[in-house]
Design a protein around this motif. Sequence first.
Motif, PDB file in Angstrom:
ATOM      1  N   ILE A  21       0.842  -1.203   0.000  1.00 29.45           N
ATOM      2  CA  ILE A  21       0.000   0.000   0.000  1.00 29.45           C
ATOM      3  C   ILE A  21       0.877   1.253   0.000  1.00 29.45           C
ATOM      4  O   ILE A  21       0.619   2.208  -0.740  1.00 29.45           O
ATOM      5  N   LEU A  22       1.942   1.235   0.798  1.00 33.01           N
ATOM      6  CA  LEU A  22       2.872   2.373   0.782  1.00 33.01           C
ATOM      7  C   LEU A  22       3.545   2.507  -0.578  1.00 33.01           C
ATOM      8  O   LEU A  22       3.733   3.622  -1.083  1.00 33.01           O
ATOM      9  N   SER A  23       3.889   1.377  -1.177  1.00 32.98           N
ATOM     10  CA  SER A  23       4.495   1.394  -2.515  1.00 32.98           C
ATOM     11  C   SER A  23       3.527   1.983  -3.537  1.00 32.98           C
ATOM     12  O   SER A  23       3.936   2.734  -4.423  1.00 32.98           O
ATOM     13  N   MET A  24       2.255   1.633  -3.411  1.00 30.35           N
ATOM     14  CA  MET A  24       1.254   2.150  -4.328  1.00 30.35           C
ATOM     15  C   MET A  24       1.153   3.672  -4.216  1.00 30.35           C
ATOM     16  O   MET A  24       1.130   4.377  -5.231  1.00 30.35           O
ATOM     17  N   ILE A  25       1.123   4.176  -3.004  1.00 34.10           N
ATOM     18  CA  ILE A  25       1.035   5.623  -2.794  1.00 34.10           C
ATOM     19  C   ILE A  25       2.272   6.309  -3.354  1.00 34.10           C
ATOM     20  O   ILE A  25       2.178   7.339  -4.044  1.00 34.10           O
ATOM     21  N   LEU A  26       3.444   5.733  -3.086  1.00 34.87           N
ATOM     22  CA  LEU A  26       4.683   6.314  -3.606  1.00 34.87           C
ATOM     23  C   LEU A  26       4.732   6.265  -5.125  1.00 34.87           C
ATOM     24  O   LEU A  26       5.146   7.236  -5.768  1.00 34.87           O
ATOM     25  N   CYS A  27       4.352   5.132  -5.709  1.00 27.01           N
ATOM     26  CA  CYS A  27       4.367   5.020  -7.170  1.00 27.01           C
ATOM     27  C   CYS A  27       3.446   6.051  -7.807  1.00 27.01           C
ATOM     28  O   CYS A  27       3.802   6.672  -8.814  1.00 27.01           O
ATOM     29  N   PHE A  28       2.290   6.251  -7.230  1.00 27.09           N
ATOM     30  CA  PHE A  28       1.357   7.228  -7.773  1.00 27.09           C
ATOM     31  C   PHE A  28       1.927   8.642  -7.670  1.00 27.09           C
ATOM     32  O   PHE A  28       1.974   9.383  -8.649  1.00 27.09           O
ATOM     33  N   ALA A  29       2.394   9.002  -6.483  1.00 30.88           N
ATOM     34  CA  ALA A  29       2.902  10.358  -6.260  1.00 30.88           C
ATOM     35  C   ALA A  29       4.165  10.633  -7.077  1.00 30.88           C
ATOM     36  O   ALA A  29       4.289  11.690  -7.717  1.00 30.88           O
ATOM     37  N   PHE A  45       9.310   5.967 -17.768  1.00 33.65           N
ATOM     38  CA  PHE A  45       9.358   5.249 -16.493  1.00 33.65           C
ATOM     39  C   PHE A  45       8.357   5.804 -15.487  1.00 33.65           C
ATOM     40  O   PHE A  45       7.834   5.065 -14.646  1.00 33.65           O
ATOM     41  N   SER A  46       8.055   7.092 -15.569  1.00 35.08           N
ATOM     42  CA  SER A  46       7.029   7.673 -14.702  1.00 35.08           C
ATOM     43  C   SER A  46       5.656   7.120 -15.050  1.00 35.08           C
ATOM     44  O   SER A  46       4.854   6.823 -14.160  1.00 35.08           O
ATOM     45  N   ALA A  47       5.390   6.968 -16.333  1.00 32.71           N
ATOM     46  CA  ALA A  47       4.113   6.391 -16.760  1.00 32.71           C
ATOM     47  C   ALA A  47       3.998   4.936 -16.303  1.00 32.71           C
ATOM     48  O   ALA A  47       2.935   4.501 -15.838  1.00 32.71           O
ATOM     49  N   ILE A  48       5.088   4.199 -16.408  1.00 33.65           N
ATOM     50  CA  ILE A  48       5.093   2.807 -15.931  1.00 33.65           C
ATOM     51  C   ILE A  48       4.860   2.768 -14.422  1.00 33.65           C
ATOM     52  O   ILE A  48       4.132   1.903 -13.915  1.00 33.65           O
ATOM     53  N   CYS A  49       5.434   3.717 -13.709  1.00 31.85           N
ATOM     54  CA  CYS A  49       5.249   3.791 -12.257  1.00 31.85           C
ATOM     55  C   CYS A  49       3.777   4.075 -11.923  1.00 31.85           C
ATOM     56  O   CYS A  49       3.224   3.482 -10.989  1.00 31.85           O
ATOM     57  N   LEU A  50       3.141   4.948 -12.687  1.00 31.08           N
ATOM     58  CA  LEU A  50       1.719   5.229 -12.477  1.00 31.08           C
ATOM     59  C   LEU A  50       0.867   3.991 -12.729  1.00 31.08           C
ATOM     60  O   LEU A  50      -0.047   3.682 -11.949  1.00 31.08           O
ATOM     61  N   VAL A  51       1.150   3.268 -13.793  1.00 32.95           N
ATOM     62  CA  VAL A  51       0.408   2.048 -14.096  1.00 32.95           C
ATOM     63  C   VAL A  51       0.624   1.022 -12.984  1.00 32.95           C
ATOM     64  O   VAL A  51      -0.317   0.339 -12.555  1.00 32.95           O
ATOM     65  N   SER A  52       1.859   0.939 -12.493  1.00 29.75           N
ATOM     66  CA  SER A  52       2.164   0.000 -11.404  1.00 29.75           C
ATOM     67  C   SER A  52       1.340   0.310 -10.162  1.00 29.75           C
ATOM     68  O   SER A  52       0.906  -0.603  -9.461  1.00 29.75           O
ATOM     69  N   SER A  53       1.106   1.590  -9.898  1.00 31.72           N
ATOM     70  CA  SER A  53       0.337   1.946  -8.701  1.00 31.72           C
ATOM     71  C   SER A  53      -1.084   1.404  -8.781  1.00 31.72           C
ATOM     72  O   SER A  53      -1.631   0.914  -7.793  1.00 31.72           O
ATOM     73  N   ALA A 112      10.525   4.701  -5.114  1.00 34.70           N
ATOM     74  CA  ALA A 112       9.548   3.677  -5.504  1.00 34.70           C
ATOM     75  C   ALA A 112      10.255   2.337  -5.673  1.00 34.70           C
ATOM     76  O   ALA A 112       9.725   1.301  -5.256  1.00 34.70           O
ATOM     77  N   ALA A 113      11.435   2.348  -6.273  1.00 35.14           N
ATOM     78  CA  ALA A 113      12.194   1.107  -6.462  1.00 35.14           C
ATOM     79  C   ALA A 113      12.549   0.466  -5.125  1.00 35.14           C
ATOM     80  O   ALA A 113      12.439  -0.756  -4.964  1.00 35.14           O
TER      81      ALA A 113
END
Length: 149
Positions: A21-29, A45-53, A112-113
């Motif tokens: 859940i913390l990873s999701m919040i970080l990935c989104f932000a 990579f930012s777009a991939i991070c958003l999708v990952s969230s 995020a990583a």
Amino acid sequence: MTLREEFATRNFSIYGQWLGILSMILCFALGIANIFTFHAVIIVFSAICLVSSFVILFIEVPLLLRICPTSSGFDAAIRRVSTNYMRAAAYAAMAAVQWISLVGGHTSLIAAAVFLSLTGICYLLAAVRGQDFVGSKTLGGAGVAQMIV
């Protein structure tokens, strides 16, 4: 079971779920924060991070699969990520992508990583120790989804 009692069980899958859940919040932000750069690699990579969230959201909060209208293919893919080993592999893949983002430059995506890696490690420890996956009741684990239907 209260949140405090869940953490007292020493089950690494619960720790992994909350780190997820913390990873999701970080990935989104961090995905949003880094997408406004002028470096094409970082934008990808930012777009991939958003999708990952959003993927993490559906993995960690199973209640959403019943509430949100998603395709049957997406539901099947998310349901495959149900064991500790599969969750560890999924988080390892997402973490690897964010670690590779360092090629484009040093950005805050490294946070995020790190959190994705820690989440994967928690799920791997739960799997190696032979602990069954126990979903947090606070996040829609066993029993909550059945109450809604």
